[in-house]
Motif scaffolding. Sequence first.
Motif, PDB file in Angstrom:
ATOM      1  N   UNK A 150      14.640  -4.293  22.016  1.00  0.00           N
ATOM      2  CA  UNK A 150      13.257  -3.745  22.573  1.00  0.00           C
ATOM      3  C   UNK A 150      13.449  -2.993  24.070  1.00  0.00           C
TER       4      UNK A 150
ATOM      5  N   UNK B 246      15.877  -0.550  -8.116  1.00  0.00           N
ATOM      6  CA  UNK B 246      16.790   0.522  -7.891  1.00  0.00           C
ATOM      7  C   UNK B 246      16.559   1.049  -6.530  1.00  0.00           C
TER       8      UNK B 246
ATOM      9  N   UNK C  88      20.861  -8.509   8.461  1.00  0.00           N
ATOM     10  CA  UNK C  88      20.652  -7.087   7.863  1.00  0.00           C
ATOM     11  C   UNK C  88      21.998  -6.239   7.823  1.00  0.00           C
TER      12      UNK C  88
ATOM     13  N   UNK D 166      15.161  -0.254   4.443  1.00  0.00           N
ATOM     14  CA  UNK D 166      15.021   0.425   5.602  1.00  0.00           C
ATOM     15  C   UNK D 166      13.538   0.574   5.997  1.00  0.00           C
TER      16      UNK D 166
ATOM     17  N   UNK E 205      18.126  -0.708  18.668  1.00  0.00           N
ATOM     18  CA  UNK E 205      17.277  -1.875  18.172  1.00  0.00           C
ATOM     19  C   UNK E 205      16.586  -2.898  19.347  1.00  0.00           C
TER      20      UNK E 205
ATOM     21  N   UNK F  24      13.566   7.262  10.569  1.00  0.00           N
ATOM     22  CA  UNK F  24      13.533   6.032   9.861  1.00  0.00           C
ATOM     23  C   UNK F  24      15.142   5.402   9.684  1.00  0.00           C
TER      24      UNK F  24
ATOM     25  N   UNK G 281      15.411   2.866  12.687  1.00  0.00           N
ATOM     26  CA  UNK G 281      14.738   1.690  12.592  1.00  0.00           C
ATOM     27  C   UNK G 281      14.247   1.240  13.972  1.00  0.00           C
TER      28      UNK G 281
ATOM     29  N   UNK H 285       0.794  -1.159   0.044  1.00  0.00           N
ATOM     30  CA  UNK H 285      -0.062   0.127   0.110  1.00  0.00           C
ATOM     31  C   UNK H 285       0.894   1.210   0.076  1.00  0.00           C
TER      32      UNK H 285
ATOM     33  N   UNK I 228      -8.750   7.759   5.178  1.00  0.00           N
ATOM     34  CA  UNK I 228      -7.564   7.773   6.278  1.00  0.00           C
ATOM     35  C   UNK I 228      -8.516   8.936   7.075  1.00  0.00           C
TER      36      UNK I 228
ATOM     37  N   UNK J  51      14.875  -9.970  17.497  1.00  0.00           N
ATOM     38  CA  UNK J  51      15.465  -8.678  17.017  1.00  0.00           C
ATOM     39  C   UNK J  51      16.700  -9.069  16.594  1.00  0.00           C
TER      40      UNK J  51
ATOM     41  N   UNK K 273      23.073   7.496 -10.432  1.00  0.00           N
ATOM     42  CA  UNK K 273      22.370   6.098 -10.338  1.00  0.00           C
ATOM     43  C   UNK K 273      23.645   5.091 -10.513  1.00  0.00           C
TER      44      UNK K 273
ATOM     45  N   UNK L 271      10.855  -3.552  13.209  1.00  0.00           N
ATOM     46  CA  UNK L 271      11.268  -3.364  14.650  1.00  0.00           C
ATOM     47  C   UNK L 271       9.850  -2.616  15.468  1.00  0.00           C
TER      48      UNK L 271
ATOM     49  N   UNK M 207      13.082  -2.899   7.893  1.00  0.00           N
ATOM     50  CA  UNK M 207      13.658  -2.910   9.281  1.00  0.00           C
ATOM     51  C   UNK M 207      13.027  -2.193  10.110  1.00  0.00           C
ATOM     52  N   UNK M 208      12.322  -0.931   9.520  1.00  0.00           N
ATOM     53  CA  UNK M 208      11.455  -0.134  10.475  1.00  0.00           C
ATOM     54  C   UNK M 208      10.236  -0.620  10.739  1.00  0.00           C
TER      55      UNK M 208
ATOM     56  N   UNK N  71       1.085   3.240   7.444  1.00  0.00           N
ATOM     57  CA  UNK N  71       1.441   3.252   5.920  1.00  0.00           C
ATOM     58  C   UNK N  71       1.604   4.588   5.348  1.00  0.00           C
ATOM     59  N   UNK N  72       1.268   5.796   6.175  1.00  0.00           N
ATOM     60  CA  UNK N  72       1.580   6.984   5.818  1.00  0.00           C
ATOM     61  C   UNK N  72       3.017   7.156   5.871  1.00  0.00           C
ATOM     62  N   UNK N  73       3.496   6.781   6.875  1.00  0.00           N
ATOM     63  CA  UNK N  73       5.111   6.712   6.953  1.00  0.00           C
ATOM     64  C   UNK N  73       5.838   5.950   5.745  1.00  0.00           C
TER      65      UNK N  73
ATOM     66  N   UNK O 201      14.300   9.864  -5.713  1.00  0.00           N
ATOM     67  CA  UNK O 201      15.644   9.795  -5.939  1.00  0.00           C
ATOM     68  C   UNK O 201      16.014   8.981  -7.299  1.00  0.00           C
TER      69      UNK O 201
ATOM     70  N   UNK P 143       8.086  15.829   8.223  1.00  0.00           N
ATOM     71  CA  UNK P 143       8.760  14.821   7.274  1.00  0.00           C
ATOM     72  C   UNK P 143       9.977  14.164   7.341  1.00  0.00           C
TER      73      UNK P 143
ATOM     74  N   UNK Q  56      10.696  12.397  10.513  1.00  0.00           N
ATOM     75  CA  UNK Q  56      10.628  11.129  10.565  1.00  0.00           C
ATOM     76  C   UNK Q  56      11.588  10.340   9.697  1.00  0.00           C
TER      77      UNK Q  56
ATOM     78  N   UNK R  70       5.805   7.891   2.812  1.00  0.00           N
ATOM     79  CA  UNK R  70       6.604   8.894   2.412  1.00  0.00           C
ATOM     80  C   UNK R  70       8.176   8.628   2.343  1.00  0.00           C
ATOM     81  N   UNK R  71       8.397   7.328   2.905  1.00  0.00           N
ATOM     82  CA  UNK R  71       9.830   6.930   2.742  1.00  0.00           C
ATOM     83  C   UNK R  71       9.944   6.361   1.229  1.00  0.00           C
TER      84      UNK R  71
END
Lengths: 296, 332
Positions: free
Chosen positions: B172, A213, A286, A220, B170, B329, B332, A90, B70, A279, B1, A227, A223-224, A173-175, A186, B322, B325, A178-179
């Motif tokens: 917990x 690509x 990774x 990322x 990482x 990100x 992780x 999604x 949403x 974990x 690239x 976790x 992993x995000x 899903x928003x996060x 890029x 943004x 975050x 964005x990623x």
Amino acid sequence: MDAAKRPLGWHRNLSAKVAAVPMIVTALAVFVGGTAWTVLYSFTSSKLLPKEKFVGLAQYERLWSSNKWLISIENLAIYGAFSLVFALVIGFLLAALLDQKIRFEDTFRTILLYPFALSFIVTGLAWQWILNPDFGVQHVVRGLGWESFTFDPLYNPDIVIYGVLIAGLWHETGLIMCLMLAGLRGIDEDIWKAAKIDGIPMWKTYLFIVIPMMRGIFITAIVLIASGIIKVYDLIVAQTGGGPGISSEVPAKYVYDAMFLSQNLGQGFAASTMMLLTVVIIVVPWAYLEFGGKRR
Amino acid sequence: MTKTPHLLKNSLKYRAEAGAAGGDVSLRLAEVPSEAARVENGPAGRKPRKVLSRRNIIVYGTLIVVCLYYLLPLYVMIVTSLKGMPEIRIGNIFSPPLEVTFQPWVKAWAEACTGLNCDGLSRGFFNSVRILIPSVILSIVIASVNGYALANWRFKGADTFFTILIVGAFIPYQVMLYPLVIMLREIGLYGSLTGLVIVHTIFGMPILTLLFRNYFASVPQELFKAARVDGAGFWRIYFRIMVPMSLPIFVVAMILQVTGIWNDFLFGVVYTKPDLYPMTVQLNNIVNSTQGVKEYNVNMAATILTGLVPLTVYFISGKLFVRGIAAGAVKG
């Protein structure tokens, strides 16, 4: 500090060392010390208070024969697998849609990302209300004339975890979107132009050129999400409280309950050590793939 | 690239040749002077874009539907909180209120009960504020100085501690919950707001230190060296050069911490006691309490009230959120 007569020895660069004291204490006392302590005491028979009576793997045997723990693990696996797949799919689809040089992109992005700013408690309570069978979606659909319509995930032990999944996906899903959007931005414009000239359909360009690509972004994101999955706790507490019965328990809640509600510290330590192990199993390969190669 | 995919090699080559041959194909066509050719080729220039093309309908249609989904929970929360209980019992959660009432908001803020306290969410709100402000300041001060030391004043062993810190991010939280209980109990801060502030500072440290270290490392080294030559020391360079140059990253760190700490539940419930519970914990206790008649409108008003602070931060900060975050990100 004059460069010409810079003092040597331990007090060289002293201010920086003093400034780093909180970091050093946190790293050694909390992260290393705390983790080692918990792992060590998971081999004891601690109950209300920690005590040094070592009982080998007894806590782990009890843990793995506990129904609540097995349900927790199963829930985590289901929630984890679905939330990983759906969040990635999604998130990527939404990012691809937003990347079509559309108008009002900022508005769309703002709306898609706002749930991420809310806490899991707020998320859980909002969805608890929407999924409430007496007032929420089920009630509304029945009111439209479909009398036998049943949609009560939070009251059905068999599907409760999917009810939590709905809320979890809404939140995260928003996060991921964005990623992914950052990843798509890029990608060199020329790739798109070249693919167009070659007459490659858009979906094929995404699937076979763009996604490979974006490998780094996908890793990322995985992993995000992973976790986040292991830590899932507040959402369950708010939305279901682990119920009905114990059907929506998760490991993080098992740890909290054992340590702070049922005065069973040893179980809590053993369960949290199992979480740590999970974990390690995910992160070490990774980290090895990502950083191991570069160092050599 | 890094690598051109195999599939694209031909077209890239083709484009290079076309460029060498003197411009774009369409451009050369436009130069053809014959009237007849012009009629045959149709109107010159770019094809006008239809607003209601099939593609646009699919793209915008999907996005609008997804956005409505949403927004749905927020909408349902708001309309529920504005209805009276009788209307909720007979009505539909999606319908707008027939009769708008702000009573549930007043009750949620000032009268709702958790356990023995019946002073509403306001208690939790002020607890959260008392936790938030010192936690945000302390964690940012410590992490920025750490990041500065790591980026500009590297000493032996610094990278080892930093690696431990990042790896620690990482682990917990559950693993370190109890050791921290013991440590705080030893220094007499278990169950106090100060204790919770320390916990937030500790767990905010990995990501914030990473954020500041990377930012300070990107500040031109010449500036730092020039200041050193002029005789400025560790703290002077930090306050006079680094901080003024890095205000955006401080704002990003603040956004990250304000939303993160406000939304925290686990640490609040573990390290404080009932009359010091932060807003999230109190909200959960109000809504999920098993005693009394459920007042859904009050519950929803309370839920929105709790979400209001991070939502405000989110809508005001926009792009910086943004960025925050995106930095988060990496952790992780």
